[in-house]
Design a protein around this motif. Structure first.
Motif, short mmCIF file in Angstrom:
data_model
loop_
_atom_site.label_atom_id
_atom_site.label_comp_id
_atom_site.label_asym_id
_atom_site.label_seq_id
_atom_site.Cartn_x
_atom_site.Cartn_y
_atom_site.Cartn_z
N PHE A 339 -10.43 69.90 48.37
CA PHE A 339 -9.29 69.82 47.45
C PHE A 339 -9.33 68.50 46.68
N LEU A 340 -9.56 67.42 47.42
CA LEU A 340 -9.62 66.09 46.79
C LEU A 340 -10.81 65.99 45.85
N ASN A 341 -11.91 66.57 46.29
CA ASN A 341 -13.12 66.55 45.49
C ASN A 341 -12.91 67.18 44.12
N ARG A 342 -12.16 68.27 44.12
CA ARG A 342 -11.87 68.94 42.84
C ARG A 342 -11.10 68.04 41.89
N LEU A 343 -10.38 67.06 42.48
CA LEU A 343 -9.65 66.11 41.63
C LEU A 343 -10.52 64.90 41.30
N GLY A 344 -11.75 64.95 41.78
CA GLY A 344 -12.66 63.83 41.52
C GLY A 344 -12.52 62.69 42.51
N ILE A 345 -11.91 62.99 43.66
CA ILE A 345 -11.76 61.94 44.67
C ILE A 345 -12.69 62.24 45.84
N LYS A 346 -13.46 61.25 46.24
CA LYS A 346 -14.39 61.50 47.33
C LYS A 346 -13.78 61.11 48.67
N ALA A 347 -13.75 62.08 49.59
CA ALA A 347 -13.23 61.81 50.94
C ALA A 347 -14.39 61.57 51.89
N GLY A 348 -14.17 60.80 52.92
CA GLY A 348 -15.19 60.55 53.93
C GLY A 348 -14.63 60.80 55.32
N LEU A 349 -15.55 61.04 56.28
CA LEU A 349 -15.14 61.20 57.67
C LEU A 349 -15.95 60.24 58.52
N LEU A 350 -15.28 59.48 59.35
CA LEU A 350 -15.98 58.51 60.19
C LEU A 350 -15.37 58.52 61.58
N THR A 351 -16.07 59.18 62.52
CA THR A 351 -15.58 59.20 63.91
C THR A 351 -16.70 58.79 64.84
N GLY A 352 -16.33 58.44 66.05
CA GLY A 352 -17.30 57.96 67.03
C GLY A 352 -18.41 58.95 67.32
N SER A 353 -18.09 60.23 67.29
CA SER A 353 -19.09 61.18 67.74
C SER A 353 -19.93 61.78 66.60
N LEU A 354 -19.83 61.23 65.41
CA LEU A 354 -20.73 61.69 64.35
C LEU A 354 -22.17 61.39 64.77
N PRO A 355 -23.11 62.31 64.48
CA PRO A 355 -24.51 62.02 64.78
C PRO A 355 -24.96 60.77 64.01
N GLY A 356 -25.94 60.07 64.58
CA GLY A 356 -26.40 58.78 64.04
C GLY A 356 -26.58 58.73 62.53
N ALA A 357 -27.33 59.69 62.00
CA ALA A 357 -27.66 59.64 60.58
C ALA A 357 -26.40 59.81 59.73
N GLU A 358 -25.57 60.76 60.14
CA GLU A 358 -24.33 60.99 59.38
C GLU A 358 -23.43 59.78 59.43
N LYS A 359 -23.43 59.14 60.61
CA LYS A 359 -22.57 57.98 60.76
C LYS A 359 -23.04 56.86 59.84
N LYS A 360 -24.36 56.71 59.79
CA LYS A 360 -24.92 55.66 58.95
C LYS A 360 -24.54 55.90 57.49
N GLU A 361 -24.68 57.14 57.11
CA GLU A 361 -24.35 57.50 55.73
C GLU A 361 -22.86 57.25 55.46
N ALA A 362 -22.01 57.61 56.44
CA ALA A 362 -20.57 57.39 56.27
C ALA A 362 -20.28 55.90 56.11
N HIS A 363 -20.95 55.09 56.94
CA HIS A 363 -20.75 53.64 56.82
C HIS A 363 -21.14 53.15 55.43
N ARG A 364 -22.24 53.69 54.95
CA ARG A 364 -22.71 53.26 53.63
C ARG A 364 -21.68 53.61 52.56
N ALA A 365 -21.21 54.85 52.62
CA ALA A 365 -20.27 55.31 51.60
C ALA A 365 -18.96 54.50 51.64
N VAL A 366 -18.57 54.09 52.86
CA VAL A 366 -17.35 53.30 52.99
C VAL A 366 -17.58 51.89 52.43
N ALA A 367 -18.75 51.33 52.77
CA ALA A 367 -19.04 49.95 52.36
C ALA A 367 -19.25 49.84 50.85
#
Ligand code: ADP
Ligand code: MG
Length: 694
Positions: A339-367
């Motif tokens: 829903f947010l994406n359709r408005l041009g807003i990028k949402a992210g998910l960052l939780t402890g149990s994300l697999p390593g690669a996804e977590k790394k990517e999430a960290h990057r997108a946040v930073a």
């Protein structure tokens, strides 16, 4: 004997020494002052002891007796049974958990005090009573009409020989050696004005009271001091927050927030609109926002918080949306990312149990600032998470987080705006105290079209009938939650029970239907799959522990069965109930209570059945349980109130608040007040609570 005074280290007190000093340090006693502040948990005297022969079922009492025998009994549920006798009769003390450990605690022939609810099932019994091992002379003291203090005990204390009796002697001797009066921290005028006992007398009689009236006078005085300390912590934090400035510059809301609201699948209620306006106006101010948004479960707080996040994003900043469980963070992300994406807003998910690669990517997108609204859990608190332009922090289900954690998170950005949300409404005086550093917005109305959820409670003996009814409902296409309690103390046993019940329901009760299981220990992918399958209707029954209490939103599920409802708190039951009746179908909650059901539990269940008003429920819960348990110290994160009782001492809240406000007002203080301020500052610095937010 050398003089001892309040700052004397405890190991130099006669009878202590290094080994005991270590055990005492573990319960926070390092100095003589700490020891004198180690207060009795309760008292035993003749007036509170009931002879076993005079016991009636369904009452809560204390009995004192000798262990006549003990044993671990197998059966449907393994249990420890200890037989206690006092010459007038026998009573069985029963435990279903912690059996091995407890079994060792009891020795035949020793004397114990047991406190709990009495029930009758083939014999007089108490299930999971509170125990106190008595020494011979204690029971004699009691028979002689004295009041005997009972101190909180730990296994470390016991191991070094600091039994209840030794603690009593230690305190007594220390009080005698501190012959000079303990210094009075309060200005004399305040002591008089509020009719308080002097500090010295209060401390002496809280340990060794002459009468029950003595205990109350002393308690009240110490409660006053304790609330002063609490108010000091809160108001100092508030002052600090209020004086902070923020760097972010905001443009008034533009197109994006408007489009967000317009494209929602529903119309916002008036209360939601008002809340959004207040929050958006707050964010534009020069000082950081610190706001509590409260409203009954299901009133639609999420979308209000999202609107605030969209506003932050619109201004080029990032928002962190923190949920108390991974499950809930995942759900928010799944519900809103597209829903947010359709408005041009990028949402992210960052939780402890994300697999390593996804977590790394999430960290990057946040930073990099690419992720504008980041959903997550405590993981958002962890060190490596770096936001590029964090300006708004949202804390969902505040009652699950502590003030301290809030402080930590807020420290991450410079001084981000903070919005905390809670579905546990609290009376105003308490709100002022516990959330004294926050402004308050309340959503009172529910979204339109909700049909009221019907609630019934039944005894476990009615299960066959209930299952029959549920089968019919399943056949008509309705979906059912089955909830099992999960208590930290007995987590392993509880999880096992939930898993066993799941198997039983699947094999024996609903073999022709599709069932799923979720709890906190199940792997993320499996958990997500079960919830997705339940959401899509592929699963018809979802067996869950209380992980789903906090905010799971599956509108198509309209029936909820709560097993062991007698073990849940009232507010928690109400939170659970909020999970159904969200769709087109009216909700139905069946609470199943398994005996023995205490009077308190019956009252809770009756209130739960008859009221659907979250505010009323919260008040009743507070009354029934007292604020300590209601909030759970860990949950509100403030120092534990050991003495003050917020339902008895609530009149002290405005008084102490006023005194501390004055102390912190930067106006000139007389010497007594300066003295008090110094005392509070010192007390606060001794506590390890990190309440700063800067
Ligand atoms: P809570 O306040 O307990 O967090 P939620 O934000 O989860 O409640 O909202 C509960 C449900 O109500 C969600 O399914 C949400 O989409 C829906 N909802 C929220 N606001 C409205 C509204 N104004 N009209 C209709 N449905 C709404
Ligand atoms: Mg919610």
């Amino acid at each position: 004997m050398p003089e001892i005074s309040l700052p004397t280290e405890i190991q130099f007190v006669k009878g202590v020494g290094p080994r005991r000093a270590e055990a005492l340090a573990m319960v926070g006693i390092r100095t003589v002052a700490d020891l004198l502040y180690y207060l009795p948990r309760r008292y035993l005297d003749r007036s509170v002891i009931t002879p076993i022969g005079a016991l009636r079922s369904e009452t809560a009492v204390t009995v004192i007796g000798k262990v006549m025998g003990k044993g671990i009994l197998k059966g449907k549920r393994q249990r420890l049974e200890v037989m206690l006798g006092d010459g007038t009769g026998y009573i069985a003390l029963i435990w279903f958990s912690g059996i091995r450990f407890l079994e060792k605690y009891f020795s035949k022939g020793e004397i114990y005090a047991a406190t709990g609810a009495v029930s009758y099932f083939q014999q007089l019994q108490m299930v999971h009573p509170e125990m106190e091992r008595m020494e011979d002379d204690d029971s004699e003291l009691i028979h002689a009409g004295r009041i005997v203090p009972v101190y909180p005990a730990t296994s470390e204390l016991k191991e070094t020989g600091l039994t209840g009796r030794v603690m009593r002697r230690l305190v007594k001797q220390t009080l005698e050696l501190c012959s000079e009066r303990l210094p009075e921290p309060l200005p004399r005028a305040l002591v008089q004005e509020h009719g308080l006992a002097p500090f010295d007398r209060a401390i002496r009689s809280i340990h060794f009271p002459e009468s029950a009236g003595d205990i109350e006078t002393a308690r009240r005085r110490l409660a006053f001091d304790e609330l002063l300390e609490l108010q000091y912590l809160i108001l100092r934090m508030r002052k600090k927050i209020r004086s902070a400035g923020k760097m972010e510059k905001y443009q008034p809301p533009g197109n994006l927030l408007g489009r967000f609201v317009k494209q929602l699948p529903f119309q916002l209620t008036e209360d939601q609109n008002k809340a959004i306006n207040v929050i958006v106006a707050d964010i534009q101010k020069e000082r950081p926002m610190h706001r509590l948004l409260q409203g009954d479960v299901g009133c639609g707080k999420t979308v209000v918080a999202l609107a605030a996040s969209v506003f932050a994003a619109e201004n080029g900043y990032q928002a962190a949306f923190m949920a108390p469980t991974e499950l809930l963070a995942e759900q928010h992300y799944r519900n809103w990312a597209e829903f947010l994406n359709r408005l041009g807003i990028k949402a992210g998910l960052l939780t402890g149990s994300l697999p390593g690669a996804e977590k790394k990517e999430a960290h990057r997108a946040v930073a990099s600032g690419e992720a504008q609204i980041v959903f997550g859990t405590h993981a958002l608190l962890s060190e490596p998470v770096k936001f590029s332009r964090l300006s708004l922090v949202i804390i969902d289900e505040q009652h699950r987080f502590g003030v301290m954690q809030r402080g930590n998170l807020v420290g991450k950005g410079r001084h981000p705006d903070t919005l905390v949300m809670s579905a546990t409404p609290i009376p105003r005086t308490l709100a002022l105290t516990l959330y004294g550093d926050l402004d308050l917005t309340t959503i009172r109305s529910m979204p339109p079209g909700r049909k009221p959820t019907r609630t019934v409670w039944r005894n476990a003996t009615a299960r066959p009938e209930i299952y029959k009814f549920l089968k019919e409902q399943l056949k008509t296409g309705r979906q059912i939650f089955f909830i099992y309690p999960l208590v930290e103390k007995s987590e392993k046993v509880d999880l096992q029970a939930a898993e066993e019940e799941y198997e039983r329901l699947k094999k024996d009760i609903f073999p022709e239907f599709r069932l799923g299981l979720v709890h906190g220990r199940i792997k993320r992918e499996q958990r997500e799959k079960a919830i997705a399958d339940f959401r899509s209707g592929r699963l018809q029954v979802l067996v869950a522990t209380t992980v789903i209490e906090v905010g799971i939103d599956i509108p198509s599920a309209s029936i909820m069965v709560i097993e062991h409802a007698e073990r849940f708190g009232l507010s928690q039951l109400h939170q659970l109930r909020g999970r159904v009746g969200r769709g087109t179908e009216a909700g139905l909650v069946i609470a199943i209570a398994t005996p023995p059901i205490s009077d308190m539990a019956k009252e809770r269940l009756e209130l739960f059945r008859s009221s659907s008003d979250g505010f009323e429920i919260a008040e009743a819960d507070l009354r029934l349980r007292g604020p300590g348990e209601f909030f759970g110290t860990r949950q509100h994160g403030l120092p534990e109130l050991r003495i003050a009782n917020l339902s008895k001492d609530d009149d002290l809240l405005p008084i102490t608040r006023h005194i501390v406000t004055e102390l912190l007002s930067d106006k000139g203080l007389d010497s007594e007040r300066q003295n008090l301020l110094g005392y509070l500052m010192k007390k606060a610095s001794l506590k390890k609570y990190n309440l700063q937010t800067g």
